[in-house]
Design a protein around this motif. Structure first.
Motif, PDB file in Angstrom:
ATOM      1  N   VAL A  38       0.840  -1.198   0.000  1.00  0.00           N
ATOM      2  CA  VAL A  38       0.000   0.000   0.000  1.00  0.00           C
ATOM      3  C   VAL A  38       0.873   1.245   0.000  1.00  0.00           C
ATOM      4  N   PHE A  39       1.934   1.230   0.778  1.00  0.00           N
ATOM      5  CA  PHE A  39       2.851   2.364   0.825  1.00  0.00           C
ATOM      6  C   PHE A  39       3.548   2.557  -0.518  1.00  0.00           C
ATOM      7  N   ARG A  40       3.826   1.466  -1.207  1.00  0.00           N
ATOM      8  CA  ARG A  40       4.434   1.579  -2.540  1.00  0.00           C
ATOM      9  C   ARG A  40       3.490   2.282  -3.505  1.00  0.00           C
ATOM     10  N   TYR A  41       2.200   1.935  -3.454  1.00  0.00           N
ATOM     11  CA  TYR A  41       1.216   2.625  -4.293  1.00  0.00           C
ATOM     12  C   TYR A  41       1.192   4.119  -3.973  1.00  0.00           C
ATOM     13  N   VAL A  42       1.120   4.432  -2.686  1.00  0.00           N
ATOM     14  CA  VAL A  42       1.035   5.838  -2.256  1.00  0.00           C
ATOM     15  C   VAL A  42       2.252   6.621  -2.719  1.00  0.00           C
ATOM     16  N   VAL A  43       3.422   6.080  -2.510  1.00  0.00           N
ATOM     17  CA  VAL A  43       4.658   6.791  -2.865  1.00  0.00           C
ATOM     18  C   VAL A  43       4.773   6.963  -4.376  1.00  0.00           C
ATOM     19  N   SER A  44       4.456   5.931  -5.141  1.00  0.00           N
ATOM     20  CA  SER A  44       4.589   6.063  -6.595  1.00  0.00           C
ATOM     21  C   SER A  44       3.580   7.062  -7.158  1.00  0.00           C
ATOM     22  N   ILE A  45       2.369   7.091  -6.624  1.00  0.00           N
ATOM     23  CA  ILE A  45       1.372   8.062  -7.094  1.00  0.00           C
ATOM     24  C   ILE A  45       1.789   9.476  -6.725  1.00  0.00           C
ATOM     25  N   PHE A  46       2.237   9.684  -5.489  1.00  0.00           N
ATOM     26  CA  PHE A  46       2.686  11.016  -5.083  1.00  0.00           C
ATOM     27  C   PHE A  46       3.925  11.452  -5.867  1.00  0.00           C
ATOM     28  N   ALA A  47       4.805  10.521  -6.212  1.00  0.00           N
ATOM     29  CA  ALA A  47       5.979  10.871  -7.012  1.00  0.00           C
ATOM     30  C   ALA A  47       5.562  11.376  -8.390  1.00  0.00           C
ATOM     31  N   LEU A  48       4.538  10.769  -8.968  1.00  0.00           N
ATOM     32  CA  LEU A  48       4.053  11.228 -10.265  1.00  0.00           C
ATOM     33  C   LEU A  48       3.357  12.581 -10.155  1.00  0.00           C
ATOM     34  N   ILE A  49       2.628  12.803  -9.069  1.00  0.00           N
ATOM     35  CA  ILE A  49       1.980  14.101  -8.858  1.00  0.00           C
ATOM     36  C   ILE A  49       3.037  15.196  -8.715  1.00  0.00           C
ATOM     37  N   VAL A  50       4.052  14.947  -7.911  1.00  0.00           N
ATOM     38  CA  VAL A  50       5.116  15.932  -7.718  1.00  0.00           C
ATOM     39  C   VAL A  50       5.890  16.128  -9.022  1.00  0.00           C
ATOM     40  N   LEU A  51       6.032  15.073  -9.823  1.00  0.00           N
ATOM     41  CA  LEU A  51       6.693  15.176 -11.118  1.00  0.00           C
ATOM     42  C   LEU A  51       5.950  16.148 -12.027  1.00  0.00           C
ATOM     43  N   VAL A  52       4.625  16.092 -12.034  1.00  0.00           N
ATOM     44  CA  VAL A  52       3.842  17.018 -12.857  1.00  0.00           C
ATOM     45  C   VAL A  52       4.047  18.455 -12.395  1.00  0.00           C
ATOM     46  N   PHE A  53       4.047  18.682 -11.088  1.00  0.00           N
ATOM     47  CA  PHE A  53       4.278  20.032 -10.579  1.00  0.00           C
ATOM     48  C   PHE A  53       5.696  20.504 -10.878  1.00  0.00           C
ATOM     49  N   ALA A  54       6.659  19.605 -10.822  1.00  0.00           N
ATOM     50  CA  ALA A  54       8.040  19.976 -11.156  1.00  0.00           C
ATOM     51  C   ALA A  54       8.148  20.335 -12.631  1.00  0.00           C
ATOM     52  N   TYR A  55       7.414  19.645 -13.472  1.00  0.00           N
ATOM     53  CA  TYR A  55       7.394  19.978 -14.894  1.00  0.00           C
ATOM     54  C   TYR A  55       6.782  21.356 -15.116  1.00  0.00           C
ATOM     55  N   LEU A  63      12.944  16.026 -12.568  1.00  0.00           N
ATOM     56  CA  LEU A  63      12.140  15.079 -13.347  1.00  0.00           C
ATOM     57  C   LEU A  63      12.721  13.667 -13.381  1.00  0.00           C
ATOM     58  N   PRO A  64      14.010  13.467 -13.700  1.00  0.00           N
ATOM     59  CA  PRO A  64      14.513  12.084 -13.710  1.00  0.00           C
ATOM     60  C   PRO A  64      14.550  11.449 -12.319  1.00  0.00           C
ATOM     61  N   LEU A  65      14.790  12.259 -11.299  1.00  0.00           N
ATOM     62  CA  LEU A  65      14.822  11.718  -9.940  1.00  0.00           C
ATOM     63  C   LEU A  65      13.432  11.251  -9.503  1.00  0.00           C
ATOM     64  N   LEU A  66      12.421  12.048  -9.793  1.00  0.00           N
ATOM     65  CA  LEU A  66      11.049  11.668  -9.430  1.00  0.00           C
ATOM     66  C   LEU A  66      10.560  10.495 -10.270  1.00  0.00           C
ATOM     67  N   ALA A  67      10.973  10.439 -11.527  1.00  0.00           N
ATOM     68  CA  ALA A  67      10.611   9.287 -12.359  1.00  0.00           C
ATOM     69  C   ALA A  67      11.248   8.010 -11.816  1.00  0.00           C
ATOM     70  N   ALA A  68      12.477   8.113 -11.327  1.00  0.00           N
ATOM     71  CA  ALA A  68      13.138   6.945 -10.735  1.00  0.00           C
ATOM     72  C   ALA A  68      12.405   6.482  -9.479  1.00  0.00           C
ATOM     73  N   VAL A  69      11.942   7.420  -8.653  1.00  0.00           N
ATOM     74  CA  VAL A  69      11.170   7.050  -7.459  1.00  0.00           C
ATOM     75  C   VAL A  69       9.868   6.375  -7.869  1.00  0.00           C
ATOM     76  N   ALA A  70       9.195   6.918  -8.878  1.00  0.00           N
ATOM     77  CA  ALA A  70       7.932   6.322  -9.331  1.00  0.00           C
ATOM     78  C   ALA A  70       8.143   4.904  -9.858  1.00  0.00           C
ATOM     79  N   VAL A  71       9.254   4.668 -10.533  1.00  0.00           N
ATOM     80  CA  VAL A  71       9.525   3.332 -11.071  1.00  0.00           C
ATOM     81  C   VAL A  71       9.943   2.369  -9.966  1.00  0.00           C
TER      82      VAL A  71
END
Length: 123
Positions: A38-55, A63-71
């Motif tokens: 469940v924590f993996r889902y939460v972290v990967s979704i939040f990483a993608l949300i923060v990635l959009v704001f960083a963009y 961007l590459p750091l947040l994409a790595a966290v999401a993956v």
């Protein structure tokens, strides 16, 4: 009395970054349990949300750091990582989420910064 002016920027990545950091720190205690998925889902979704704001804030370094966290935290396609390394990555990712949340600034619509960017694009 002077009239209040609109802020020149917002920090939209701060709240999801802090929530992801909290989830990452709480997840370190649950690395060996099934609840960690469940924590993996939460972290990967939040990483993608923060990635959009960083963009949107043009923080290209994040961007590459947040994409790595999401993956890496993606629970669907699990990347095998040793437990000791995984625990260290939890803290590194939490620090990254907090740093990106604080450093990413998105110009507001009415600010002079967004008007100057729009004016440069029209030339």
């Amino acid at each position: 009395m002077p009239t209040p002016t609109a802020p020149a920027f917002t920090r939209p990545a701060l709240a999801p970054g802090l929530l992801a950091a909290i989830a990452l720190l709480a997840g370190t205690a649950l690395l060996d349990s099934d609840v960690f998925t469940v924590f993996r889902y939460v972290v990967s979704i939040f990483a993608l949300i923060v990635l959009v704001f960083a963009y949107r804030g043009k923080a290209w370094w994040a961007l590459p750091l947040l994409a790595a966290v999401a993956v890496l935290w993606n629970p669907v396609f699990v990347v095998p990582v040793q437990a000791e390394l995984w625990q260290g990555l939890q803290f590194v990712a939490a620090a990254l989420m907090i740093a990106v949340g604080v450093l990413v600034k998105v110009p507001t619509e009415g600010s002079s910064a967004s008007r100057s960017v729009a004016a440069r694009g029209r030339r």
